[in-house]
Structures are given as structure tokens and as C-alpha cells.
Write an enzyme that holds these catalytic residues in place. Structure first.
Site, short mmCIF file in Angstrom:
data_model
loop_
_atom_site.label_atom_id
_atom_site.label_comp_id
_atom_site.label_asym_id
_atom_site.label_seq_id
_atom_site.Cartn_x
_atom_site.Cartn_y
_atom_site.Cartn_z
N GLY A 50 41.74 33.33 43.27
CA GLY A 50 40.59 32.43 44.14
C GLY A 50 40.64 31.20 43.31
N LYS B 200 34.23 41.38 47.53
CA LYS B 200 35.46 40.63 47.09
C LYS B 200 36.63 40.76 48.25
CE LYS B 200 37.14 40.70 42.99
NZ LYS B 200 37.63 39.45 43.22
N ASP C 163 37.33 37.59 37.25
CA ASP C 163 37.70 37.37 38.52
C ASP C 163 36.37 36.92 39.33
OD1 ASP C 163 38.82 37.36 40.74
OD2 ASP C 163 39.25 39.25 41.13
N GLY C 164 36.57 36.17 40.51
CA GLY C 164 35.43 35.67 41.09
C GLY C 164 34.93 36.64 42.02
N GLU D 212 43.06 43.65 42.82
CA GLU D 212 41.88 43.21 42.29
C GLU D 212 41.15 44.51 41.96
OE1 GLU D 212 40.10 40.53 44.67
OE2 GLU D 212 41.02 38.81 44.12
N GLY E 261 40.10 36.15 49.67
CA GLY E 261 41.52 35.79 49.46
C GLY E 261 42.39 36.74 49.93
N THR F 175 37.65 30.14 41.91
CA THR F 175 37.00 30.23 40.62
C THR F 175 38.00 31.00 39.64
OG1 THR F 175 35.12 30.65 41.96
CG2 THR F 175 34.83 30.98 39.51
N ASP G 278 32.84 37.09 46.46
CA ASP G 278 32.43 36.51 47.60
C ASP G 278 30.82 36.53 47.73
OD1 ASP G 278 35.11 35.47 48.80
OD2 ASP G 278 35.30 37.63 48.67
C1 5RP Z 1 39.93 36.91 46.38
C2 5RP Z 1 38.74 37.29 45.78
C3 5RP Z 1 37.84 36.15 45.55
O1 5RP Z 1 37.47 36.57 44.07
C4 5RP Z 1 36.64 35.53 46.09
O2 5RP Z 1 37.19 35.48 47.52
C5 5RP Z 1 36.09 34.42 45.63
O3 5RP Z 1 37.03 33.18 45.86
P1 5RP Z 1 36.47 31.78 45.31
O4 5RP Z 1 36.61 31.96 43.59
O5 5RP Z 1 37.47 31.07 45.91
O6 5RP Z 1 35.19 31.50 45.92
O7 5RP Z 1 38.02 38.28 45.89
O8 5RP Z 1 40.78 37.88 46.96
#
Ligand code: 5RP
Length: 218
Positions: A29, A94, A81-82, A103, A97, A31, A84
């Protein structure tokens, strides 16, 4: 600060968790991309990475960072990891993406999961963000009917195939009062690969980007 500046700030804060000789689990993603770009500046310090998606693997390799197979590395010390959405209990949604399954695998195999997110991701109750469920294609309609029985409104993510060759159903407008229970119930539907609730194995640390700096929630 812009949302991207907040994302960059938390990604840089996460670099402090990286120690010499580590193999680092890397998420997916925008982040996580800031984290990957930061990792490039210290690639001599780490032994390699495990990526949670083809997109992140490509970005890592583009920086000359080695991407390894989780089957070869064994458990990891760190996954970054990021998300949502996150609650203050560090339960997450999450998979925005579409990389939720890999993940979840990397998170499961990691001792510490450091989640990085800007403050817009912090919620009291999960579910305003559509909850992704990765599904084996032939089970799509069956799984959708079972999700309706659980009170959800599943919507097929049109034109999207996961790195594993599957489809995603996004569950709209569900107020998730018991994330652990819902995560388990969804995973018990035949044909579901996994779902985007990270509650049974949530984050260990949340680095939250705010206007007044990076907040650390544990
Ligand atoms: C991808 C994810 C991401 O961590 C989530 O969508 C956050 O994305 P971003 O950092 O673009 O806001 O779970 O599958």
C-alpha cells in the site's frame, strides 16, 4: 500536514524498529511504499525482506533490496504494514489493496507487527471501511449468500484478481462489534481463503501519524 506527509512520518518512525541482520516483513500500500523507500537507505543493514505482495516485491527489488521466500526464512522478527482501519485495541481492517492473505501470512509468521497509519485510519468501531474477503472464484456466489446470512452486504470487487488468483468480496456497511468472532465466522465459510480482519492476530504496535507528531499505541 498532508495525508502523504503523515504516512511518510510513520513510515520513517517504523525504520527505528529495524535492527541489523533482520529479515523484515514488508506490507503493501501507499504507507508501506514510504517504508520501502526508507528501507532503501539502510539496505546494507538488513539481510533481506519478505514481501506481502508482488507489487511490494517489485518495489523492493527496484531499490536493490533482496526479497526472500518465507518458506526459506522461517519466522520473522518484524513485520511493518499499513491498515485501512484500526481501533485503539489494535484490531485492524486490511486488504484495501487486495493483499490481505499474504499480509495475514506474513503477520502470522512475525514476532512483532508494527502497523503504520495516518490518523484518519483510527476508528472506535471497525466496519465503515468495506471489509475485504478473499474467495476462491467458484465459491463466489455461495460465499456471498453466507455473508448475507451473517448480516453483511457483499459486493464483488470488479475487475480485480488477487496475487493468488482469487476474487474479493467487500462487505459494506457492517458495524463490527466483535472482530474476533466475525473473523472466525467468515473464515469458517467454505471457499473463503481469508478475510481482512486482523483481530485474532492484531498489530503489536500502531504508529499513528497526527498533526502533533507520531503517536505510539501498544
Ligand atoms: C493492502 C492493505 C493496506 O495496508 C491498506 O489498504 C492501507 O493502504 P494505504 O497505506 O495505501 O492507505 O491492507 O492490502
Amino acid at each position: 500536514m498532508t495525508q502523504d506527509e503523515l504516512k511518510k512520518a510513520v513510515a520513517e518512525a517504523a525504520l527505528e524498529y529495524v535492527e541489523s541482520g533482520m529479515i523484515v516483513g514488508v506490507g503493501t500500500g501507499s504507507t508501506a511504499n514510504f517504508f520501502i523507500d526508507g528501507l532503501a537507505g539502510m539496505k546494507g543493514k538488513i539481510d533481506g525482506t519478505v514481501a506481502s505482495s508482488e507489487a511490494s516485491a517489485d518495489r523492493l527489488r527496484g531499490h536493490g533490496i533482496e526479497v526472500m521466500d518465507l518458506n526459506q526464512t522461517g519466522d520473522l522478527q518484524l513485520y511493518v504494514d499499513g491498515a485501512d482501519e484500526s481501533t485503539r485495541h489494535l484490531h485492524l481492517i486490511k486488504g484495501g489493496g487486495g493483499a490481505l492473505t499474504r499480509e495475514k501470512i506474513v503477520a502470522a509468521a512475525s514476532e512483532k507487527f508494527v502497523c503504520i497509519a495516518d490518523e484518519s485510519k483510527l476508528v472506535d468501531t471497525l466496519g465503515a471501511f468495506p471489509l475485504p474477503v478473499e474467495v476462491i472464484p467458484m465459491a463466489r456466489s455461495y460465499v456471498a449468500r453466507e455473508i448475507v446470512k451473517l448480516g453483511g452486504q457483499p459486493v464483488l470487487r470488479e475487475g480485480f484478481t488477487t496475487d493468488n488468483g482469487n476474487v474479493i468480496l467487500d462487505i459494506q456497511n457492517m458495524t463490527i462489534l466483535d472482530p474476533v468472532e466475525l473473523e472466525t465466522a467468515l473464515n469458517h465459510i467454505t471457499g473463503v481463503v481469508t478475510n481482512g480482519l486482523f483481530a485474532r492476530r492484531g498489530a503489536n504496535v500502531l504508529l499513528l501519524g497526527t498533526e502533533s507528531g507520531v503517536e505510539v499505541l501498544k
